[in-house]
Design an enzyme around this catalytic site. Structure first.
Site, PDB file in Angstrom:
ATOM      1  N   ARG A   1      -7.311  23.320 -15.556  1.00 20.69           N
ATOM      2  CA  ARG A   1      -6.120  22.564 -15.103  1.00 20.69           C
ATOM      3  C   ARG A   1      -6.015  22.481 -13.581  1.00 20.69           C
ATOM      4  NH1 ARG A   1      -3.708  25.481 -19.573  1.00 20.69           N
ATOM      5  NH2 ARG A   1      -3.359  24.050 -21.330  1.00 20.69           N
TER       6      ARG A   1
ATOM      7  N   GLU B   1     -15.340  -1.161   3.915  1.00 15.06           N
ATOM      8  CA  GLU B   1     -14.059  -0.463   3.848  1.00 15.06           C
ATOM      9  C   GLU B   1     -13.420  -0.330   5.231  1.00 15.06           C
ATOM     10  OE1 GLU B   1     -12.319   0.350   1.292  1.00 15.06           O
ATOM     11  OE2 GLU B   1     -13.675   0.472  -0.424  1.00 15.06           O
TER      12      GLU B   1
ATOM     13  N   LYS C   1      -5.311   5.188   6.456  1.00 16.60           N
ATOM     14  CA  LYS C   1      -5.191   5.621   5.063  1.00 16.60           C
ATOM     15  C   LYS C   1      -4.226   6.790   4.935  1.00 16.60           C
ATOM     16  CE  LYS C   1      -7.635   6.333   0.783  1.00 16.60           C
ATOM     17  NZ  LYS C   1      -8.913   6.255   0.055  1.00 16.60           N
TER      18      LYS C   1
ATOM     19  N   GLU D   1       0.465   5.888  -5.679  1.00 15.18           N
ATOM     20  CA  GLU D   1       0.305   4.440  -5.830  1.00 15.18           C
ATOM     21  C   GLU D   1       1.377   3.804  -6.719  1.00 15.18           C
ATOM     22  OE1 GLU D   1      -3.182   1.459  -7.182  1.00 15.18           O
ATOM     23  OE2 GLU D   1      -3.833   3.088  -5.887  1.00 15.18           O
TER      24      GLU D   1
ATOM     25  N   ARG E   1       0.800   1.961  -1.515  1.00 13.72           N
ATOM     26  CA  ARG E   1      -0.591   2.405  -1.510  1.00 13.72           C
ATOM     27  C   ARG E   1      -1.521   1.371  -2.137  1.00 13.72           C
ATOM     28  NH1 ARG E   1      -3.317   8.308  -2.851  1.00 13.72           N
ATOM     29  NH2 ARG E   1      -5.461   7.560  -2.741  1.00 13.72           N
TER      30      ARG E   1
ATOM     31  N   ASN F   1      -6.166  -1.329  -2.164  1.00 17.01           N
ATOM     32  CA  ASN F   1      -7.028  -1.960  -3.153  1.00 17.01           C
ATOM     33  C   ASN F   1      -7.412  -3.383  -2.764  1.00 17.01           C
ATOM     34  OD1 ASN F   1      -7.043   0.218  -5.067  1.00 17.01           O
ATOM     35  ND2 ASN F   1      -4.942  -0.323  -5.588  1.00 17.01           N
TER      36      ASN F   1
ATOM     37  N   HIS G   1     -14.105  -4.541  -8.360  1.00 16.06           N
ATOM     38  CA  HIS G   1     -14.313  -3.674  -9.518  1.00 16.06           C
ATOM     39  C   HIS G   1     -14.822  -4.462 -10.717  1.00 16.06           C
ATOM     40  CE1 HIS G   1     -11.541  -0.095  -8.210  1.00 16.06           C
ATOM     41  NE2 HIS G   1     -12.678  -0.138  -7.555  1.00 16.06           N
TER      42      HIS G   1
ATOM     43  N   HIS H   1     -20.673  -0.249  -3.901  1.00 19.93           N
ATOM     44  CA  HIS H   1     -19.232  -0.467  -3.982  1.00 19.93           C
ATOM     45  C   HIS H   1     -18.731  -1.332  -2.822  1.00 19.93           C
ATOM     46  CE1 HIS H   1     -14.998   0.236  -4.678  1.00 19.93           C
ATOM     47  NE2 HIS H   1     -14.871   0.769  -3.480  1.00 19.93           N
TER      48      HIS H   1
END
Length: 370
Positions: free
Chosen positions: A121, A185, A227, A237, A241, A245, A252, A265
């Site tokens: 966890r 990016e 960021k 998000e 945020r 994207n 994607h 990517h």
């Protein structure tokens, strides 16, 4: 060296940016209440270059290092790979204060972070990104995930690292294609939040492509600060945020439909940013000159700007409908309204997207046939 602080209350952490930092990793971890067994996750390419340095740094700080190499490639960022790491962690008796250290690019960081978030966890997580893309994006902000055959990153969590160590010296061993993918990016940050930074990129792109140390330090630090500010305002998000994207809705979809192997990517995001700028023009949100400026810088960075010709609008739209940002079946895009400012637009008309995809050269007709 520069330091960027991510202020998230009890989940706050620092990003250290500069050359020659890998041998100092142990020093940075001494102050944490970790137990003395660490799982180091890397891949064969990065491992052959830098794992011994990191292992020595950790051993010098008293850690017993358990090293695991995952295959290199986005197609291996899956549950089956994560399961192997769970098995290793269990058999080597890692406990809840044993850190997982990710040494590699975004694939290694995402997968190792997902394992750290879910094993027992949640165990401590350290990011040591070795690609430009990972240093400015995936290692910062706490998104960790694995892919599913139907979509990228749809199995994941928000789980912040305890530390990010971005050694700029390792970028000198990067494939030039990977450097260009990372610049996608970097360019994104200028488009979404800082027009002045975008102008700086236009003026200094050649220095970045040449891996000039001063230019890289500035670009990575500014990207991380942008960021950090966005993540501080909206960690999970729920709102702002989502601007991070930008370019990812289309990007994607391209990655998923090409099996995560044809494009890096950043290359897919570059296509997506150009597509989003063109869509914004079509919706009268962005001036054509601003869209042309975006596309011109992306081209200069050696990144693709056109969509793959082998994909149909129907395939792309179907993949976009399954995107994590879709709510109640409505397509959501981050669209630029000027260089330096974007808006989150929900319920974008599918027909406008279809026309864009057809004009971009994907295979199809106005009715969606193949």
């Amino acid at each position: 060296m520069q330091e960027v602080y991510i202020n998230l209350g009890p989940r706050s952490y620092s990003i250290h940016i500069g050359p020659g930092l890998l041998p100092r990793l142990g020093e940075y971890l001494r102050g944490f209440p970790f137990t003395r067994r660490a799982l180091l996750v890397t891949n064969p390419t990065v491992g052959s270059l830098y794992a011994s340095v990191v292992e020595a740094a950790l051993a010098g700080a008293g850690f017993e290092v358990i090293r695991s190499e995952m295959p290199d490639g986005e197609e291996y960022k899956i549950l089956a790979t994560a399961e192997k790491l769970y098995d290793l962690a269990y058999t080597r008796e890692l406990d809840r204060r044993s850190p997982v250290v990710a040494l590699g690019g975004g694939v290694v960081g995402d997968l190792a972070g997902f394992v750290a978030a879910t094993y027992l966890r949640g165990v401590p997580f350290i990011q040591v990104p070795t690609t430009l893309l990972a240093q400015v994006d995936s290692s910062v902000g706490g998104k960790v995930a694995v892919n599913h055959p139907r979509g990228k990153n749809i199995i994941g969590a928000f789980y912040q690292p305890r530390l990010v160590l971005a050694d700029l010296g390792v970028l000198k061993t990067l494939d030039p294609r990977e450097v260009r993918a990372g610049l996608a990016e970097v360019i994104k940050y200028g488009i979404i939040a800082d027009g002045g930074f975008f102008t700086w990129l236009e003026e200094n792109l050649e220095d970045l492509l040449a891996l000039d140390a001063e230019a890289l330090t500035h670009a990575v630090a500014v990207s991380c600060r942008i960021k950090a500010q966005v993540v501080r305002e909206d960690e999970t998000e729920q709102g702002r945020r989502a601007i991070l994207n930008f370019g990812h809705t289309v990007g994607h979809a391209v990655e998923a439909l090409t099996g995560y192997a044809a494009y890096r990517h950043g290359e897919a995001v570059a296509m997506g940013m150009v597509a989003a700028a063109r869509l914004a023009v079509a919706l009268d949100m962005l001036k054509e000159g601003e869209a042309a400026r975006i596309e011109r810088l992306i081209r200069r960075a050696g990144l693709p700007v056109e969509m793959p010709a082998g994909l149909s609008p129907d395939e792309l739209l179907d993949s976009m409908r399954r995107d994590k940002k879709v709510l109640a079946g409505r397509l959501t895009f981050v669209l630029p309204v000027a260089v330096g400012r974007v808006e989150i637009v929900r319920d974008v008309p599918e027909e406008a997207v279809r026309r864009l995809l057809i004009s971009a050269g994907t295979k199809g007709d106005p009715g969606g046939g193949r």
